[in-house]
Design an enzyme around this catalytic site. Structure first.
Site, short mmCIF file in Angstrom:
data_model
loop_
_atom_site.label_atom_id
_atom_site.label_comp_id
_atom_site.label_asym_id
_atom_site.label_seq_id
_atom_site.Cartn_x
_atom_site.Cartn_y
_atom_site.Cartn_z
N CYS B 77 18.41 -28.81 12.84
CA CYS B 77 19.00 -27.59 12.26
C CYS B 77 20.14 -27.08 13.16
O CYS B 77 21.12 -27.78 13.35
CB CYS B 77 17.92 -26.55 12.03
SG CYS B 77 18.42 -25.20 10.95
N HIS B 175 14.52 -29.60 8.26
CA HIS B 175 13.42 -29.42 9.20
C HIS B 175 12.35 -30.47 8.94
O HIS B 175 11.48 -30.26 8.10
CB HIS B 175 12.82 -28.02 9.04
CG HIS B 175 13.69 -26.95 9.58
ND1 HIS B 175 13.65 -26.56 10.90
CD2 HIS B 175 14.65 -26.21 9.00
CE1 HIS B 175 14.55 -25.62 11.10
NE2 HIS B 175 15.18 -25.38 9.97
N GLU B 177 9.83 -31.12 10.61
CA GLU B 177 8.50 -30.58 10.95
C GLU B 177 7.90 -29.77 9.81
O GLU B 177 6.73 -29.44 9.82
CB GLU B 177 8.59 -29.75 12.24
CG GLU B 177 9.22 -28.37 12.12
CD GLU B 177 10.76 -28.36 12.13
OE1 GLU B 177 11.38 -29.43 11.94
OE2 GLU B 177 11.32 -27.26 12.29
#
Lengths: 251, 193
Positions: B77, B175, B177
């Site tokens: 990001c 992202h 994650e």
């Protein structure tokens, strides 16, 4: 293309899920982490946890819950309910929450929106607005919709956008709990006047209601609780139905 | 395998740490130059405002350390954006690893872009086992323009670089994650590079 999001909302009290949840074989339906994992596996795009704990101890337990959700769930989630300080937001984000939502505290002190956006970035600041239409006028309500104000929904939404909100979660008090569909006219007006994403909330009863809120209400995301918790609308089927209506979803 | 997440006070690093934990890996949070230099793999996270994050990088001295790293580095990001030449956000000069600039989305689309979008034209081992048009979770108001180092693209009003690679430096705008199983696969791929 950016897809429309489906967001189950879980009410949390003292770190546990409240309201009946009865859609799947869960060992512990009161365990928000287990429930969140199930929703993630079913294709929910995001989750919202609304903390309705009344005590400080209850809120501390919620913080622990947030940590466990972040540990085990691989989709984004927002935490809201009773948040009014930078410290509280900091603690929630440190525990792994992706976004926080503020509601009454923003009305009481609008500068809070600026402060949070500056410190943590707009992307994690959701402003939740509860409003009710009375005589053709949409008025903002506080404290879970129980206290009316004179504030106009659209003016308030515009103001929080300018103050740095990254997203609006709009709940229509007229529609919430009715299962008669979302407040699509008001939603469309919000979506056209603002340039940040709008989450529709209040009124979900059928899959068609979701189709309508994305098409007519121009919503970017739709949030619901009981239709998901009681298995009335399974998320995978809902997404297939949306796709059939040419609405972009993550399948 | 020693995995370090750069800890310079910008971003939701807990989520990244947890994502690696789910893969059975420990990731250490660090701003210690020696510990970072000794790592096998490095994650450069970041959320928030670009100039603030860049100032924090400078305060910790990481702005000078990062460009000299030789092991695989993954910017996520804002981390990816700060590896570019510059960003319009706060008129911030970047670390100049990726030869491109970061611009704000036009107001023809809602800003920030928030939610799940697809990644296409995948060109890197980072995407091994990840299909074309896979969904990833994105939250951002600024995007990297295409350049020779583009390894994935996404459409949001404009077609932009949603992932970049230059030598040992990788960057993803999304992202991983928070991007369900596909995101976890990407993190696994990064570990196996």
């Amino acid at each position: 293309m950016l897809t429309k999001r489906i967001i189950p909302c879980l009410d949390i009290k003292n770190g546990r899920t409240v309201k009946g949840v009865n859609f799947i074989d869960l060992r512990d339906a009161g365990n928000p982490v287990e429930l969140a994992k199930q929703y993630a596996n079913m294709g929910a795009d995001e989750l919202v946890f609304l903390d309705i704990s009344a005590t400080l101890e209850g809120r501390a337990t919620t913080l622990e819950m947030v940590l466990h959700v972040a540990e085990q769930v691989n989709i984004p989630f927002t935490v809201g309910g009773g948040i009014s300080s930078i410290e509280h937001v900091d603690a929630l984000l440190q525990c792994g929450a992706d976004k926080i939502s503020i509601n009454s505290s923003a009305v009481k002190r609008p500068e809070l929106v600026n402060e949070l956006a500056e410190k943590f970035g707009s992307q994690c600041v959701v402003v939740a607005i509860d409003a009710k239409e009375v005589n053709g006028q949409w008025k903002v309500h506080l404290a879970g919709g129980s206290i009316p104000t004179d504030i106009d929904l659209f003016e308030w939404a515009k103001e929080v956008e300018q103050r740095g909100a990254g997203e609006i979660l709009f709940t229509s008090m007229n529609h919430d709990g009715t299962k008669n569909g979302f407040a699509n006219k008001a939603l469309a007006k919000l979506s056209e006047t603002l340039n940040i994403p709008i989450i529709a909330s209040g009124g979900a009863g059928t899959m068609q209601h979701f189709v309508d809120t994305f098409k007519d209400g121009k919503a970017d995301a739709a949030l619901a609780a009981s239709v998901f918790h009681f298995g009335e609308i399974p998320i995978p089927e809902l997404k297939k139905e949306l796709k059939k209506h040419h609405i972009e979803v993550r399948l | 395998m020693k995995l370090v997440i750069l800890n310079y006070g910008a971003g939701n690093i807990k989520s990244i740490q947890f994502a690696f934990n789910r893969l059975g890996l420990d990731a250490v949070l660090s701003n210690n130059p020696e510990e970072i230099s000794a790592a096998d793999k490095i994650i450069f996270p970041g959320v928030g405002e670009a100039s603030t994050a860049m100032n924090k990088l400078k305060e910790s001295g990481l702005d000078r350390l990062i460009p000299n790293l030789n092991q695989p580095v993954l910017g996520i990001c804002l981390g990816m954006q700060l590896l570019c030449n510059s960003t319009e956000e706060g008129h911030t000069k970047g670390l100049g690893i990726f030869n491109t600039v970061v611009k704000r989305f036009s107001n023809d689309v809602k800003v920030p872009q928030m939610g799940w979008n697809v990644i296409k034209n995948l060109k890197s081992d980072l995407f091994s086992g990840i299909k074309e048009n896979e969904y990833m979770y994105l939250v951002h108001s600024y995007y990297a323009e295409h350049c020779a180092e583009t390894i994935a693209t996404t459409d949001y009003g404009v077609n932009y670089a949603s992932a970049l690679q230059h030598k040992n430096f990788y960057g993803v705008q999304f992202h991983p994650e928070k991007s369900s199983l596909a995101g976890a696969k990407l993190l696994q791929n990064f570990i196996e590079l």
